[in-house]
Design a protein around this motif. Structure first.
Motif, PDB file in Angstrom:
ATOM      1  N   CYS A  14       0.689   4.091  -2.995  1.00 64.74           N
ATOM      2  CA  CYS A  14       0.303   5.475  -2.682  1.00 64.74           C
ATOM      3  C   CYS A  14       1.444   6.483  -2.862  1.00 64.74           C
ATOM      4  O   CYS A  14       1.203   7.625  -3.271  1.00 64.74           O
ATOM      5  CB  CYS A  14      -0.209   5.554  -1.247  1.00 64.74           C
ATOM      6  SG  CYS A  14      -1.795   4.739  -0.982  1.00 64.74           S
ATOM      7  N   PHE A  15       2.684   6.070  -2.552  1.00 65.12           N
ATOM      8  CA  PHE A  15       3.741   7.069  -2.451  1.00 65.12           C
ATOM      9  C   PHE A  15       5.047   6.758  -3.178  1.00 65.12           C
ATOM     10  O   PHE A  15       5.746   7.669  -3.607  1.00 65.12           O
ATOM     11  CB  PHE A  15       4.089   7.307  -0.968  1.00 65.12           C
ATOM     12  CG  PHE A  15       2.924   7.639  -0.110  1.00 65.12           C
ATOM     13  CD1 PHE A  15       2.239   8.846  -0.258  1.00 65.12           C
ATOM     14  CD2 PHE A  15       2.472   6.756   0.858  1.00 65.12           C
ATOM     15  CE1 PHE A  15       1.156   9.167   0.541  1.00 65.12           C
ATOM     16  CE2 PHE A  15       1.388   7.057   1.662  1.00 65.12           C
ATOM     17  CZ  PHE A  15       0.721   8.264   1.506  1.00 65.12           C
ATOM     18  N   ARG A  54      -3.631   6.444   5.296  1.00 64.40           N
ATOM     19  CA  ARG A  54      -2.858   7.053   4.225  1.00 64.40           C
ATOM     20  C   ARG A  54      -3.729   8.056   3.473  1.00 64.40           C
ATOM     21  O   ARG A  54      -4.877   7.736   3.139  1.00 64.40           O
ATOM     22  CB  ARG A  54      -2.341   5.989   3.249  1.00 64.40           C
ATOM     23  CG  ARG A  54      -1.329   5.027   3.847  1.00 64.40           C
ATOM     24  CD  ARG A  54      -1.040   3.882   2.899  1.00 64.40           C
ATOM     25  NE  ARG A  54      -0.088   2.930   3.456  1.00 64.40           N
ATOM     26  CZ  ARG A  54      -0.411   1.946   4.291  1.00 64.40           C
ATOM     27  NH1 ARG A  54      -1.686   1.778   4.648  1.00 64.40           N
ATOM     28  NH2 ARG A  54       0.520   1.146   4.767  1.00 64.40           N
ATOM     29  N   ARG A  81      -8.455   7.775   7.606  1.00 66.50           N
ATOM     30  CA  ARG A  81      -7.620   6.832   6.862  1.00 66.50           C
ATOM     31  C   ARG A  81      -6.175   6.894   7.346  1.00 66.50           C
ATOM     32  O   ARG A  81      -5.713   7.934   7.803  1.00 66.50           O
ATOM     33  CB  ARG A  81      -7.653   7.140   5.367  1.00 66.50           C
ATOM     34  CG  ARG A  81      -9.006   6.966   4.738  1.00 66.50           C
ATOM     35  CD  ARG A  81      -8.949   7.334   3.275  1.00 66.50           C
ATOM     36  NE  ARG A  81     -10.282   7.566   2.730  1.00 66.50           N
ATOM     37  CZ  ARG A  81     -10.535   8.291   1.658  1.00 66.50           C
ATOM     38  NH1 ARG A  81      -9.519   8.861   1.003  1.00 66.50           N
ATOM     39  NH2 ARG A  81     -11.769   8.464   1.229  1.00 66.50           N
ATOM     40  N   CYS A 136      -3.226   9.969   0.056  1.00 66.60           N
ATOM     41  CA  CYS A 136      -2.361  10.195  -1.106  1.00 66.60           C
ATOM     42  C   CYS A 136      -3.010  11.124  -2.129  1.00 66.60           C
ATOM     43  O   CYS A 136      -2.351  11.569  -3.064  1.00 66.60           O
ATOM     44  CB  CYS A 136      -1.969   8.872  -1.762  1.00 66.60           C
ATOM     45  SG  CYS A 136      -3.362   7.814  -2.220  1.00 66.60           S
ATOM     46  N   ASP A 137      -4.301  11.407  -1.967  1.00 62.01           N
ATOM     47  CA  ASP A 137      -4.956  12.390  -2.817  1.00 62.01           C
ATOM     48  C   ASP A 137      -4.718  13.773  -2.216  1.00 62.01           C
ATOM     49  O   ASP A 137      -5.133  14.060  -1.091  1.00 62.01           O
ATOM     50  CB  ASP A 137      -6.452  12.098  -2.908  1.00 62.01           C
ATOM     51  CG  ASP A 137      -7.168  13.070  -3.841  1.00 62.01           C
ATOM     52  OD1 ASP A 137      -7.501  14.176  -3.367  1.00 62.01           O
ATOM     53  OD2 ASP A 137      -7.358  12.721  -5.008  1.00 62.01           O
ATOM     54  N   LEU A 166       0.826  -1.207   0.000  1.00 57.90           N
ATOM     55  CA  LEU A 166       0.000   0.000   0.000  1.00 57.90           C
ATOM     56  C   LEU A 166       0.862   1.260   0.000  1.00 57.90           C
ATOM     57  O   LEU A 166       0.503   2.260  -0.644  1.00 57.90           O
ATOM     58  CB  LEU A 166      -0.941  -0.008   1.209  1.00 57.90           C
ATOM     59  CG  LEU A 166      -1.986  -1.129   1.238  1.00 57.90           C
ATOM     60  CD1 LEU A 166      -2.830  -1.032   2.500  1.00 57.90           C
ATOM     61  CD2 LEU A 166      -2.875  -1.088   0.001  1.00 57.90           C
ATOM     62  N   ASP A 167       1.988   1.232   0.711  1.00 56.48           N
ATOM     63  CA  ASP A 167       2.901   2.380   0.687  1.00 56.48           C
ATOM     64  C   ASP A 167       3.403   2.657  -0.724  1.00 56.48           C
ATOM     65  O   ASP A 167       3.453   3.802  -1.173  1.00 56.48           O
ATOM     66  CB  ASP A 167       4.102   2.121   1.610  1.00 56.48           C
ATOM     67  CG  ASP A 167       3.830   2.533   3.050  1.00 56.48           C
ATOM     68  OD1 ASP A 167       2.728   3.051   3.312  1.00 56.48           O
ATOM     69  OD2 ASP A 167       4.719   2.339   3.902  1.00 56.48           O
ATOM     70  N   LYS A 221      -1.462  -0.195  -8.887  1.00 54.79           N
ATOM     71  CA  LYS A 221      -1.449   1.040  -8.097  1.00 54.79           C
ATOM     72  C   LYS A 221      -2.876   1.507  -7.838  1.00 54.79           C
ATOM     73  O   LYS A 221      -3.225   1.916  -6.721  1.00 54.79           O
ATOM     74  CB  LYS A 221      -0.653   2.120  -8.843  1.00 54.79           C
ATOM     75  CG  LYS A 221      -0.479   3.385  -8.019  1.00 54.79           C
ATOM     76  CD  LYS A 221       0.477   4.356  -8.698  1.00 54.79           C
ATOM     77  CE  LYS A 221      -0.160   5.013  -9.905  1.00 54.79           C
ATOM     78  NZ  LYS A 221       0.672   6.114 -10.447  1.00 54.79           N
ATOM     79  N   VAL A 227      -6.992   1.573   0.111  1.00 55.01           N
ATOM     80  CA  VAL A 227      -6.788   2.662   1.067  1.00 55.01           C
ATOM     81  C   VAL A 227      -8.055   3.508   1.202  1.00 55.01           C
ATOM     82  O   VAL A 227      -8.509   3.821   2.313  1.00 55.01           O
ATOM     83  CB  VAL A 227      -5.600   3.539   0.634  1.00 55.01           C
ATOM     84  CG1 VAL A 227      -5.539   4.810   1.461  1.00 55.01           C
ATOM     85  CG2 VAL A 227      -4.295   2.757   0.764  1.00 55.01           C
ATOM     86  N   GLU A 228      -8.639   3.875   0.090  1.00 53.60           N
ATOM     87  CA  GLU A 228      -9.826   4.726   0.107  1.00 53.60           C
ATOM     88  C   GLU A 228     -11.048   4.009   0.671  1.00 53.60           C
ATOM     89  O   GLU A 228     -11.973   4.648   1.182  1.00 53.60           O
ATOM     90  CB  GLU A 228     -10.116   5.230  -1.302  1.00 53.60           C
ATOM     91  CG  GLU A 228      -9.053   6.195  -1.825  1.00 53.60           C
ATOM     92  CD  GLU A 228      -9.285   6.584  -3.278  1.00 53.60           C
ATOM     93  OE1 GLU A 228     -10.310   6.134  -3.833  1.00 53.60           O
ATOM     94  OE2 GLU A 228      -8.453   7.312  -3.839  1.00 53.60           O
ATOM     95  N   ARG A 236      -4.667   1.829  -4.101  1.00 51.57           N
ATOM     96  CA  ARG A 236      -5.310   3.054  -3.633  1.00 51.57           C
ATOM     97  C   ARG A 236      -6.792   2.844  -3.349  1.00 51.57           C
ATOM     98  O   ARG A 236      -7.363   3.492  -2.463  1.00 51.57           O
ATOM     99  CB  ARG A 236      -5.093   4.163  -4.665  1.00 51.57           C
ATOM    100  CG  ARG A 236      -3.635   4.564  -4.787  1.00 51.57           C
ATOM    101  CD  ARG A 236      -3.453   5.814  -5.608  1.00 51.57           C
ATOM    102  NE  ARG A 236      -2.053   6.229  -5.613  1.00 51.57           N
ATOM    103  CZ  ARG A 236      -1.611   7.386  -6.107  1.00 51.57           C
ATOM    104  NH1 ARG A 236      -2.486   8.238  -6.628  1.00 51.57           N
ATOM    105  NH2 ARG A 236      -0.328   7.680  -6.070  1.00 51.57           N
TER     106      ARG A 236
END
Length: 586
Positions: free
Chosen positions: A402-403, A471, A469, A473-474, A398-399, A451, A458-459, A455
């Protein structure tokens, strides 16, 4: 014996019933092949009956065991005549076994065969019938078969194994079901066969060299690994004494334990006649002692080498049920293939949904949907793969999604190590599952569809409450959370990117937020932070603040005491900045 035998076994009882024919019959039935032999279906001493003729017609293969006195049996001659008749109808195969007789004696009716036909004539059989029998034997003698004789170096057991393999190859009794048609898979099958030192150019696999290689087929869900494995299995299994294809191993282990899979494997390799074990170690010891010298095909759904040891010591796609999509939808097909990233699993599902739709509107609507989100079958496959990951692997996945996609893998290692995510083990595991790739310059690469999947996970944590959340990333959501003071207690990683915004750099007051104390990663591209964070950045391990202003609050620096990575590239900070001394003290 099955209700509809696939093989008809013809032999003269007094010659071979009590030894070779009986041995062959039992070996065939033990291999799961339905066999008919006359002593089971007819009363002893009777002439051939319509029932026996019907058994030959219903069988796909006839195996006449032609011994020296075979032609002296009127029943055997009638059987051979019927076999040839079925052969001429193109729906029957004859595998003759010349049992201590010269095939030329059979072909030209010499020796014991000449004497047998003379006896039939003396008993009143007309010349027309005798000539018909002779013709049938001559036809059979011209066929490729198996020759057992005194000078043969092959034992009966080995000859029987060859016969069974040939029967299995013809009947395809062990072939696995592969959805058809397949486009482009043949070249990949040929490549794997070549690695295993087999040639299948003529349609049958032939060993062309020695090899002890193990072929590992791996990739992200939906690329067609199982289809390829099944195709290779179907090419090779007939050449081995024992073989096994185990599917859904992970589910079986989860439901019943690894010993259940081991028992299934042992059963397969023993042709269903095997002991059953209660404990995995006992099963493993048995396999190591009994199967160490055998060549075994074991394919599909092995999680990793560790699991394989515990058990036993880019593809093209098919869809639309044709070799290619309809010509008038060629352009849409290309775009659909791009939108599904060429994954066979997705293309198959989309192809089936569009199979009976003959208007462009439906195709374009499908395309528009795919460009927003992948096909649901792909999502399900990815979810299943993701759920098998360990927690550390999930966190790193997930990292990256997102990043860190495209980032040098050696940099986030420091943070992941500090968080006990064990990247030295987790990254290779993700790579083995094709969830990430490592570029030439050590950069971590992740496919766009993966990817997007990461995400989405995550969402989905809190669809309507981004502040909860782990994370963010948005950038718009992250800024909305920070500027709105909605609470960031749960946030572990956050990204803000202001470069290229028409409104210029955006600043916010850090002291208006009630908490960033759990944040381990912050990316603040061109951000202008004002105020005092206090102890809110105590957990921070990585600060990526590109183009940061030259002057910022010293109190902020003092909260960076646990940093392992600091990136201030392209900023106004230079070597004379006083903050370096504060960081050194920290």
């Amino acid at each position: 014996m099955s209700s509809q035998p696939k093989v008809f076994l013809s032999f003269r009882g007094p010659d071979t019933r009590r030894h070779f024919s009986d041995f062959l019959y039992n070996m065939l039935t033990n291999a799961g092949i339905g066999v008919f032999r006359d002593e089971e279906g007819l009363e002893g001493g009777k002439e051939i009956t319509p029932q026996l003729i019907q058994q030959i017609k219903q069988s796909k293969i006839s195996i006449p065991v032609i011994s020296k006195e075979y032609a002296s049996s009127k029943s055997c001659l009638v059987e051979s005549e019927q076999m040839v008749e079925c052969l001429d109808k193109k729906n029957h195969i004859i595998i003759p076994i010349f049992y201590y007789v010269d095939p030329s004696d059979v072909r030209y009716c010499k020796g014991s065969f000449e004497s047998a036909f003379l006896k039939h004539k003396n008993r009143g059989t007309n010349d027309s019938q005798i000539n018909s029998w002779k013709s049938a034997l001559q036809r059979i003698a011209e066929l490729s078969g198996h020759h057992l004789h005194e000078k043969s170096e092959m034992y009966h057991a080995e000859a029987t194994k060859q016969i069974i393999r040939e029967v299995q190859q013809i009947l395809k009794t062990k072939d696995l079901i592969v959805m058809a048609p397949l486009v482009g898979v043949d070249s990949h099958v040929q490549e794997i066969m070549a690695k295993l030192k087999f040639d299948c150019g003529n349609g049958r696999a032939v060993k062309i060299g020695d090899t002890s290689e193990m072929v590992l087929i791996y990739g992200i869900p939906g690329v067609g690994k199982t289809v390829l494995a099944k195709c290779v299995y179907n090419k090779l299994h007939r050449l081995y004494d024992a073989c096994s294809f185990l599917e859904k191993i992970q589910q079986e282990i989860e439901d019943k334990g690894i010993v259940s899979v081991q028992n299934q494997l042992i059963s397969d390799l023993h042709n269903r006649n095997a002991p059953e074990f209660k404990y995995s170690d006992d099963a493993l010891n048995y396999m190591q002692s009994w199967f160490h010298a055998k060549k075994v095909i074991l394919l599909d759904d092995i999680k990793d080498h560790e699991q394989l040891s515990a058990l036993v010591g880019d593809l093209d796609w098919h869809a639309f049920e044709e070799d290619s999509p309809p010509e008038k939808f060629k352009e849409e097909s290309i775009r659909i293939a791009a939108a599904t990233h060429g994954l066979p699993l997705a293309l198959e599902g989309v192809g089936k949904s569009l199979l009976k739709r003959n208007n462009k509107r439906a195709w374009n609507q499908t395309l528009a949907t795919l460009e927003v989100a992948p096909h649901e079958s792909v999502w399900k496959a990815f979810s299943k793969s993701y759920e098998t990951l360990k927690r550390n692997e999930q966190e790193i996945f997930l990292d990256i999604a997102c990043f860190f996609n495209g980032k040098d893998k050696r940099i986030p290692y420091y943070m992941w190590d500090d968080r006990n995510y064990m990247p030295a083990l987790s990254i290779p595991s993700l790579h083995a599952r094709s969830l990430v790739e490592i570029g030439e310059n050590k950069e971590i690469c992740m496919r766009g569809i993966l990817k997007k999947f990461g995400r989405e996970i995550v969402e989905s944590e809190y669809k309507r409450e981004p502040c909860k959340r782990r994370r963010l990333c948005d950038c718009e959501e992250a800024l909305d959370v920070l500027r709105g003071g909605k609470g960031t207690l749960y946030v572990e990683a956050l990204r803000l990117k202001f470069a290229g915004r028409s409104k210029g750099n955006i600043s916010f007051e850090c002291d208006q937020n009630d908490g960033l104390q759990n944040s381990r990663f912050l990316k603040l591209d061109q951000a202008d932070i004002r105020g005092n964070f206090g102890n809110r950045l105590f957990s921070l391990r990585w600060l990526d603040w590109q183009r940061c202003p030259k002057i910022f609050d010293d109190h902020l620096i003092q909260t960076w005491q646990n940093l392992v990575i600091l990136d201030l590239s392209e900023s106004q900070v230079d070597k004379y900045w006083s903050g370096w001394e504060l960081l050194a003290v920290v």
